[in-house]
Design a protein around this motif. Structure first.
Motif, mmCIF file in Angstrom:
data_model
loop_
_atom_site.group_PDB
_atom_site.id
_atom_site.type_symbol
_atom_site.label_atom_id
_atom_site.label_comp_id
_atom_site.label_asym_id
_atom_site.label_seq_id
_atom_site.Cartn_x
_atom_site.Cartn_y
_atom_site.Cartn_z
ATOM 1 N N HIS A 129 46.456 31.697 51.777
ATOM 2 C CA HIS A 129 45.592 30.747 51.293
ATOM 3 C C HIS A 129 44.042 31.472 51.048
ATOM 4 N N LYS A 130 44.080 32.638 50.807
ATOM 5 C CA LYS A 130 42.794 33.265 50.401
ATOM 6 C C LYS A 130 42.615 33.083 48.844
ATOM 7 N N LYS A 131 41.322 32.950 48.633
ATOM 8 C CA LYS A 131 40.799 32.429 47.248
ATOM 9 C C LYS A 131 40.359 33.767 46.491
ATOM 10 N N GLU A 132 40.863 33.729 45.268
ATOM 11 C CA GLU A 132 40.328 34.954 44.431
ATOM 12 C C GLU A 132 40.104 34.511 42.977
ATOM 13 N N CYS A 133 39.224 35.250 42.483
ATOM 14 C CA CYS A 133 38.674 34.882 41.084
ATOM 15 C C CYS A 133 39.147 35.750 40.154
ATOM 16 N N PHE A 134 39.606 35.228 38.957
ATOM 17 C CA PHE A 134 39.715 36.196 37.764
ATOM 18 C C PHE A 134 38.936 35.498 36.827
ATOM 19 N N ASN A 135 38.634 36.872 35.793
ATOM 20 C CA ASN A 135 37.797 36.159 34.439
ATOM 21 C C ASN A 135 38.855 35.885 33.484
ATOM 22 N N ARG A 136 38.561 35.168 32.484
ATOM 23 C CA ARG A 136 39.430 34.990 31.433
ATOM 24 C C ARG A 136 39.982 35.790 30.676
ATOM 25 N N GLN A 137 39.463 37.162 30.632
ATOM 26 C CA GLN A 137 40.204 38.314 30.045
ATOM 27 C C GLN A 137 41.248 38.959 30.880
ATOM 28 N N GLU A 138 40.945 38.703 32.090
ATOM 29 C CA GLU A 138 42.314 39.155 33.101
ATOM 30 C C GLU A 138 43.435 38.558 32.874
ATOM 31 N N LEU A 139 43.188 37.215 32.845
ATOM 32 C CA LEU A 139 44.279 36.405 32.720
ATOM 33 C C LEU A 139 45.020 36.027 31.064
ATOM 34 N N GLY A 140 44.332 36.773 30.274
ATOM 35 C CA GLY A 140 44.771 36.686 28.985
ATOM 36 C C GLY A 140 44.563 35.768 28.133
ATOM 37 N N LEU A 141 43.624 35.037 28.518
ATOM 38 C CA LEU A 141 43.210 33.673 27.763
ATOM 39 C C LEU A 141 42.249 34.080 26.605
ATOM 40 N N ILE A 142 41.561 35.222 26.532
ATOM 41 C CA ILE A 142 40.675 35.726 25.714
ATOM 42 C C ILE A 142 40.963 37.123 25.385
#
Length: 63
Positions: free
Chosen positions: A32-45
């Motif tokens: 239940h730890k929160k972590e942030c990913f940018n859109r490039q890391e997720l492959g969205l851009i």
């Protein structure tokens, strides 16, 4: 492009938590730890590739 609700990154399973302008926050399903990913890391851009000066064909122009 749609934001994936469940992702698998860094050998962990994450579920969508909140969206921000520059990144997307996910929560780890086990810890239940929160972590942030940018859109490039997720492959969205896609990564923007800028041409280098060595790749440009420059012609000499006489005035």
């Amino acid at each position: 492009m749609n934001i994936p609700k469940v992702i698998s990154k860094n050998n962990h399973e994450y579920i969508f938590f909140k969206e921000y302008p520059n990144y997307i926050m996910y929560e780890d399903m086990i810890t239940h730890k929160k972590e942030c990913f940018n859109r490039q890391e997720l492959g969205l851009i896609k990564e923007i590739i800028k041409p280098s000066k060595s790749n440009l064909n420059v012609e000499k122009v006489k005035l």
